[in-house]
Write a protein that holds these residues in place. Structure first.
Motif, PDB file in Angstrom:
ATOM      1  N   UNK A 146      39.115  32.463  41.237  1.00  0.00           N
ATOM      2  CA  UNK A 146      37.884  32.315  40.462  1.00  0.00           C
ATOM      3  C   UNK A 146      36.774  31.609  41.246  1.00  0.00           C
ATOM      4  N   UNK A 147      37.088  31.064  42.430  1.00  0.00           N
ATOM      5  CA  UNK A 147      36.032  30.506  43.279  1.00  0.00           C
ATOM      6  C   UNK A 147      35.070  31.596  43.751  1.00  0.00           C
ATOM      7  N   UNK A 148      35.484  32.851  43.615  1.00  0.00           N
ATOM      8  CA  UNK A 148      34.618  33.974  43.954  1.00  0.00           C
ATOM      9  C   UNK A 148      34.003  34.620  42.717  1.00  0.00           C
ATOM     10  N   UNK A 149      34.026  33.927  41.599  1.00  0.00           N
ATOM     11  CA  UNK A 149      33.397  34.442  40.390  1.00  0.00           C
ATOM     12  C   UNK A 149      31.882  34.473  40.536  1.00  0.00           C
ATOM     13  N   UNK A 150      31.295  35.607  40.212  1.00  0.00           N
ATOM     14  CA  UNK A 150      29.846  35.772  40.265  1.00  0.00           C
ATOM     15  C   UNK A 150      29.312  35.730  38.834  1.00  0.00           C
ATOM     16  N   UNK A 151      28.548  34.681  38.545  1.00  0.00           N
ATOM     17  CA  UNK A 151      28.052  34.448  37.183  1.00  0.00           C
ATOM     18  C   UNK A 151      26.571  34.777  37.024  1.00  0.00           C
ATOM     19  N   UNK A 152      25.994  35.490  37.971  1.00  0.00           N
ATOM     20  CA  UNK A 152      24.554  35.743  37.931  1.00  0.00           C
ATOM     21  C   UNK A 152      24.141  36.706  36.826  1.00  0.00           C
ATOM     22  N   UNK A 153      25.003  37.641  36.455  1.00  0.00           N
ATOM     23  CA  UNK A 153      24.651  38.629  35.432  1.00  0.00           C
ATOM     24  C   UNK A 153      25.602  38.495  34.245  1.00  0.00           C
ATOM     25  N   UNK A 154      25.045  38.587  33.078  1.00  0.00           N
ATOM     26  CA  UNK A 154      25.868  38.581  31.873  1.00  0.00           C
ATOM     27  C   UNK A 154      26.543  37.239  31.627  1.00  0.00           C
ATOM     28  N   UNK A 155      27.559  37.284  30.781  1.00  0.00           N
ATOM     29  CA  UNK A 155      28.262  36.048  30.408  1.00  0.00           C
ATOM     30  C   UNK A 155      29.699  36.010  30.904  1.00  0.00           C
ATOM     31  N   UNK A 156      30.160  37.100  31.499  1.00  0.00           N
ATOM     32  CA  UNK A 156      31.515  37.132  32.032  1.00  0.00           C
ATOM     33  C   UNK A 156      31.427  37.257  33.545  1.00  0.00           C
ATOM     34  N   UNK A 157      32.075  36.340  34.282  1.00  0.00           N
ATOM     35  CA  UNK A 157      32.016  36.407  35.750  1.00  0.00           C
ATOM     36  C   UNK A 157      32.630  37.709  36.275  1.00  0.00           C
ATOM     37  N   UNK A 158      32.079  38.184  37.370  1.00  0.00           N
ATOM     38  CA  UNK A 158      32.659  39.313  38.092  1.00  0.00           C
ATOM     39  C   UNK A 158      33.402  38.789  39.315  1.00  0.00           C
ATOM     40  N   UNK A 159      34.476  39.444  39.680  1.00  0.00           N
ATOM     41  CA  UNK A 159      35.316  38.958  40.782  1.00  0.00           C
ATOM     42  C   UNK A 159      35.427  39.972  41.920  1.00  0.00           C
ATOM     43  N   UNK A 160      34.432  40.834  42.063  1.00  0.00           N
ATOM     44  CA  UNK A 160      34.507  41.875  43.084  1.00  0.00           C
ATOM     45  C   UNK A 160      34.475  41.314  44.500  1.00  0.00           C
ATOM     46  N   UNK A 161      34.024  40.078  44.688  1.00  0.00           N
ATOM     47  CA  UNK A 161      33.991  39.486  46.023  1.00  0.00           C
ATOM     48  C   UNK A 161      35.316  38.822  46.415  1.00  0.00           C
ATOM     49  N   UNK A 162      36.244  38.696  45.452  1.00  0.00           N
ATOM     50  CA  UNK A 162      37.565  38.135  45.753  1.00  0.00           C
ATOM     51  C   UNK A 162      38.406  39.186  46.473  1.00  0.00           C
ATOM     52  N   UNK A 163      39.245  38.729  47.376  1.00  0.00           N
ATOM     53  CA  UNK A 163      40.137  39.645  48.098  1.00  0.00           C
ATOM     54  C   UNK A 163      41.196  40.195  47.152  1.00  0.00           C
TER      55      UNK A 163
END
Length: 149
Positions: free
Chosen positions: A80-97
């Motif tokens: 979750x350190x790669x969670x992207x919270x910039x859009x919406x209210x649910x983090x995206x994790x596409x940058x996690x390996x």
């Protein structure tokens, strides 16, 4: 690769009501592995964390490393350190390996800490963990291997 490093009086990690890793004085490291991370990233962060001077000397200055004080490390995988919270209210994790790749690099990181002479405990990769941290200071640092090369 990203790490949250916390100086602790003690820390533990529990899986299914069983303590699987614990330390006394030392560092708890929450480690996230990102897309494109390599063995070099794992080695870099392990070496950096081994040598960080964030423990007090006799003059109460942050001048000693975890090795210098005879401390240990509790390393916990944390995608979750790669969670992207910039859009919406649910983090995206596409940058996690992906999990297989991340596990391999996490294990490389842990092995490097051990090779550096640090007693190292771990959680269980891809399991739900309860992490107990008694932060000392508090001292908490954020490290990112991509910002240091």
């Amino acid at each position: 690769m990203r790490a949250v490093v916390q100086r602790v009086q003690r820390g533990s990690v529990t899986v299914n009501d069983t303590i699987v890793g614990q330390i006394d004085k030392g560092l708890v490291v929450l480690l996230g592995v990102g897309q494109g991370d390599t063995v070099e990233d794992a080695r870099y962060l392990a070496d950096k964390i081994t040598q960080l001077r964030i423990f007090s000397d006799e003059q109460d200055k942050l001048n000693l490393s975890v090795q210098d004080v005879g401390g240990s490390v509790l390393a916990i995988s944390q995608f979750t350190l790669y969670g992207d919270c910039r859009k919406g209210r649910r983090p995206g994790y596409s940058q996690a390996a992906p999990p297989g790749e991340a596990k391999e690099l996490y294990e490389c990181f842990v092995q490097r800490l051990k090779c550096n002479g640090l007693p190292t405990a771990t959680g269980v990769f891809q399991e739900h963990m309860v992490v107990e941290i008694i932060n000392d200071g508090p001292v908490t640092l954020l490290l990112d291997s991509k910002k240091n090369f």
